[in-house]
Design an enzyme around this catalytic site. Sequence first.
Site, mmCIF file in Angstrom:
data_model
loop_
_atom_site.group_PDB
_atom_site.id
_atom_site.type_symbol
_atom_site.label_atom_id
_atom_site.label_comp_id
_atom_site.label_asym_id
_atom_site.label_seq_id
_atom_site.Cartn_x
_atom_site.Cartn_y
_atom_site.Cartn_z
ATOM 1 C CE1 TYR A 1 -2.340 3.316 2.455
ATOM 2 C CE2 TYR A 1 -3.722 2.506 0.674
ATOM 3 C CZ TYR A 1 -3.442 3.467 1.626
ATOM 4 O OH TYR A 1 -4.252 4.564 1.744
ATOM 5 C CG ASP B 1 5.905 3.832 0.370
ATOM 6 O OD1 ASP B 1 4.706 3.573 0.115
ATOM 7 O OD2 ASP B 1 6.250 4.583 1.308
ATOM 8 C CE LYS C 1 2.396 4.869 7.915
ATOM 9 N NZ LYS C 1 1.011 4.771 8.416
HETATM 10 P P1 KE4 Z 1 -0.772 8.450 4.404
HETATM 11 O O1 KE4 Z 1 -1.293 9.131 3.146
HETATM 12 O O2 KE4 Z 1 -1.837 7.606 5.083
HETATM 13 O O3 KE4 Z 1 -0.033 9.396 5.344
HETATM 14 O O4 KE4 Z 1 0.395 7.425 3.930
HETATM 15 C C1 KE4 Z 1 0.089 6.462 2.948
HETATM 16 C C2 KE4 Z 1 1.091 5.320 3.054
HETATM 17 C C3 KE4 Z 1 2.100 5.235 2.100
HETATM 18 N N1 KE4 Z 1 3.024 4.241 2.148
HETATM 19 C C4 KE4 Z 1 2.988 3.310 3.131
HETATM 20 C C5 KE4 Z 1 4.028 2.222 3.136
HETATM 21 C C6 KE4 Z 1 1.979 3.356 4.133
HETATM 22 O O5 KE4 Z 1 1.958 2.402 5.106
HETATM 23 C C7 KE4 Z 1 1.018 4.379 4.105
HETATM 24 C C8 KE4 Z 1 -0.098 4.480 5.116
HETATM 25 N N2 KE4 Z 1 -0.240 3.360 6.018
HETATM 26 C C9 KE4 Z 1 -1.578 3.123 6.554
HETATM 27 C C10 KE4 Z 1 -1.492 1.987 7.587
HETATM 28 N N3 KE4 Z 1 -1.079 0.769 7.027
HETATM 29 C C11 KE4 Z 1 -2.177 4.345 7.141
HETATM 30 C C12 KE4 Z 1 -3.414 4.095 7.984
HETATM 31 C C13 KE4 Z 1 -4.666 4.540 7.289
HETATM 32 O O6 KE4 Z 1 -4.773 4.368 6.058
HETATM 33 O O7 KE4 Z 1 -5.550 5.058 8.034
#
Ligand code: KE4
Length: 426
Positions: free
Chosen positions: A143, A238, A266
């Site tokens: 993701y 990523d 994060k």
């Molecule tokens: P955000 O747009 O949610 O800040 O980041 C996206 C993203 C990009 N790349 C990786 C490897 C990520 O894990 C994420 C976001 N992770 C999720 C949890 N697995 C965020 C939680 C959510 O979607 O509410």
Amino acid sequence: MTSRNQTLFEESQRLIPGGVNSPVRAFKSVGGSPLFFTRGQGAYVWDADGKRYIDYVESWGPMIVGHCHPDVVKAVQDAAAQGLGFGAPTEAELEMAELLCKLLPSLEMVRLVSSGTEATMTAIRLARGFTGRSRIIKFEGCYHGHSDGLLVKAGSGALTFGQPSSSGVPADIAALTTVLDYNDAAGLERTFAEMGDEIAAVIVEPVAGNMNLILPKREFLDAMRALCTKHGAVLILDEVMSGFRVGLQGAHGHFGIKPDLLTLGKVMGGGLPAAAFGGRRDIMQCLAPLGPVYQAGTLSGNPVAVAAGLATLNLIQASGFYDRLTQTAKQMTDGLRASAAKHGIPFSAQSIGSMFGVYFSKQPPTSYAEIMACDKEAFNRFFHAMLDEGVYLAPSAYEAGFVSAAHTEADVAATIAAADKIFAGW
Ligand code: KE4
């Protein structure tokens, strides 16, 4: 008596789709009503009914020094007292850029944004602008945020709800994304042999955390690096989740693989909206206002978010910080595994740095297919039983867990004891 959590959830659903502002929070795959948190302190969070939990979600990764660390709270208060945002450059952004490039040598230049999605979306656009090519390669179960081209067989919430490819993404855009199997070096080699000169970028989580935790195979990472170099494709690692979680230099430092572009988020925001992308100077200089690839953001480099990030990144550089975190995560997963084995339950667990995965399968999965073969219903049952015992794991079988510097040996012992009680009655 109806819990406050349930009341708030019912009321929220009237005005907010699914009652949440991000789908994976909704408890949809584990069942039941999501918790509404009111407070966090160190390793703990409290819900709207006043119940305390040992927190292994940590806002999905950011809270590596624990909730409300005094240094971070003070940095935020001091920055806020000077101004909440200017839409103009600030010295703190230069300080953050200097620190990121010092800690992560693959960053020759870096730009701050407000979310991981912005970071990965821009990295893809930059790779396409730099190469003049359109095709991207991602891996099933990874993701990378919710930009159109990356919501194809994605992990995290998309996988959790069984809709890994979102509706609303035009077929023409999805068609430019080739999805391969994580850890399948041969499949990657075949694809590059077929269409190498069409590929703008490969984007990958160098340690996968959005289909639960899956560790990379050496040959997978090595093939990816070599093939991108050979065919002139941009390798985007990523590390929005794994960055500063696997170790001070993230997964790419741990495994010794150099990206062309790196995405972060994060931990570097300390819980507030700060993320970044960066890497090779020749690629980054394609970005506006220097070059033709456009990207922008009202809140990019927001001084209060940057202050939280700088305070957090300062704390994680302490001597022995990652040794202790790695030990905490290992102690916890070793204890869970031993307890399940004692009670004859098909269960496995593993950790890398401060990240961990728990699985209802005999061995830790090494691929998306193996993750999908794990007993999801057993996970859901375990999740709720642990919740009853005051332990908050990610509300999805397809998410990694995290320990923080605030988790004590007593917290680990209490977590293992809770699992042992559950496994005894399984
Ligand atoms: P955000 O747009 O949610 O800040 O980041 C996206 C993203 C990009 N790349 C990786 C490897 C990520 O894990 C994420 C976001 N992770 C999720 C949890 N697995 C965020 C939680 C959510 O979607 O509410």
